[in-house]
Design a protein around this motif. Structure first.
Motif, short mmCIF file in Angstrom:
data_model
loop_
_atom_site.label_atom_id
_atom_site.label_comp_id
_atom_site.label_asym_id
_atom_site.label_seq_id
_atom_site.Cartn_x
_atom_site.Cartn_y
_atom_site.Cartn_z
N MET A 1 0.84 -1.17 0.00
CA MET A 1 0.00 0.00 0.00
C MET A 1 0.89 1.25 0.00
N ASP A 2 0.53 2.24 -0.76
CA ASP A 2 1.31 3.47 -0.81
C ASP A 2 0.85 4.45 0.27
N LYS A 3 1.66 5.45 0.54
CA LYS A 3 1.38 6.42 1.60
C LYS A 3 0.06 7.16 1.38
N ALA A 4 -0.24 7.50 0.16
CA ALA A 4 -1.47 8.23 -0.13
C ALA A 4 -2.70 7.41 0.24
N THR A 5 -2.66 6.13 -0.05
CA THR A 5 -3.79 5.24 0.28
C THR A 5 -3.91 5.08 1.79
N ILE A 6 -2.80 4.94 2.47
CA ILE A 6 -2.81 4.82 3.93
C ILE A 6 -3.41 6.09 4.55
N ALA A 7 -2.93 7.24 4.10
CA ALA A 7 -3.43 8.51 4.62
C ALA A 7 -4.93 8.65 4.35
N LYS A 8 -5.35 8.28 3.17
CA LYS A 8 -6.77 8.37 2.80
C LYS A 8 -7.63 7.47 3.70
N ASN A 9 -7.16 6.25 3.95
CA ASN A 9 -7.92 5.32 4.79
C ASN A 9 -8.01 5.80 6.24
N PHE A 10 -6.89 6.28 6.79
CA PHE A 10 -6.93 6.80 8.16
C PHE A 10 -7.81 8.04 8.23
N SER A 11 -7.72 8.91 7.24
CA SER A 11 -8.54 10.12 7.24
C SER A 11 -10.02 9.78 7.17
N ARG A 12 -10.36 8.80 6.37
CA ARG A 12 -11.77 8.40 6.21
C ARG A 12 -12.37 7.92 7.53
N HIS A 13 -11.55 7.31 8.38
CA HIS A 13 -12.07 6.72 9.62
C HIS A 13 -11.63 7.46 10.88
N ALA A 14 -11.06 8.64 10.73
CA ALA A 14 -10.56 9.39 11.88
C ALA A 14 -11.64 9.67 12.92
N HIS A 15 -12.85 9.97 12.47
CA HIS A 15 -13.93 10.32 13.39
C HIS A 15 -14.43 9.14 14.23
N THR A 16 -14.15 7.91 13.82
CA THR A 16 -14.56 6.73 14.59
C THR A 16 -13.38 5.94 15.14
N TYR A 17 -12.18 6.40 14.88
CA TYR A 17 -10.97 5.66 15.26
C TYR A 17 -10.94 5.35 16.76
N ASP A 18 -11.24 6.33 17.59
CA ASP A 18 -11.14 6.13 19.04
C ASP A 18 -12.09 5.05 19.56
N MET A 19 -13.18 4.81 18.89
CA MET A 19 -14.11 3.77 19.32
C MET A 19 -13.53 2.37 19.14
N HIS A 20 -12.49 2.24 18.33
CA HIS A 20 -11.93 0.93 18.01
C HIS A 20 -10.44 0.81 18.34
N SER A 21 -9.90 1.76 19.08
CA SER A 21 -8.45 1.77 19.32
C SER A 21 -8.09 1.38 20.75
N HIS A 22 -8.74 0.39 21.28
CA HIS A 22 -8.51 -0.03 22.66
C HIS A 22 -7.08 -0.52 22.88
#
Length: 85
Positions: A1-22
């Motif tokens: 996976m390239d950096k742009a795709t990684i950044a895009k995926n994390f950005s897409r889920h940033a608003h729900t990340y904390d609910m799943h980052s135990h």
């Protein structure tokens, strides 16, 4: 996976990340316990995500300058919202 795709995926889920980052939150606490008590002037946090570890660092190292960076602009926005209230 390239950096742009990684950044895009994390950005897409940033608003729900904390609910799943135990595991990440638990590891942040463990990592903080390994930092010791020696005062530090500057801290660079790479991969800060939504700022959970950044907040812990701020609490422990009150007089330190902390620079937190992440590949995802949206994660940085979420972190800034937590840190700046």
């Amino acid at each position: 996976m390239d950096k742009a795709t990684i950044a895009k995926n994390f950005s897409r889920h940033a608003h729900t990340y904390d609910m799943h980052s135990h595991v990440q939150k638990r590891m942040a606490c463990e990592l903080l316990g390994m930092t010791g008590d020696k005062p530090v002037n500057k801290i660079l946090e790479i991969g800060s995500g939504t700022g959970n570890y950044t907040l812990l660092l701020q609490e422990k190292f009150i007089n330190s300058e902390i620079k937190a960076v992440d590949i995802s602009d949206r994660m940085i926005e979420v972190a800034a919202g937590k840190i700046n209230g």
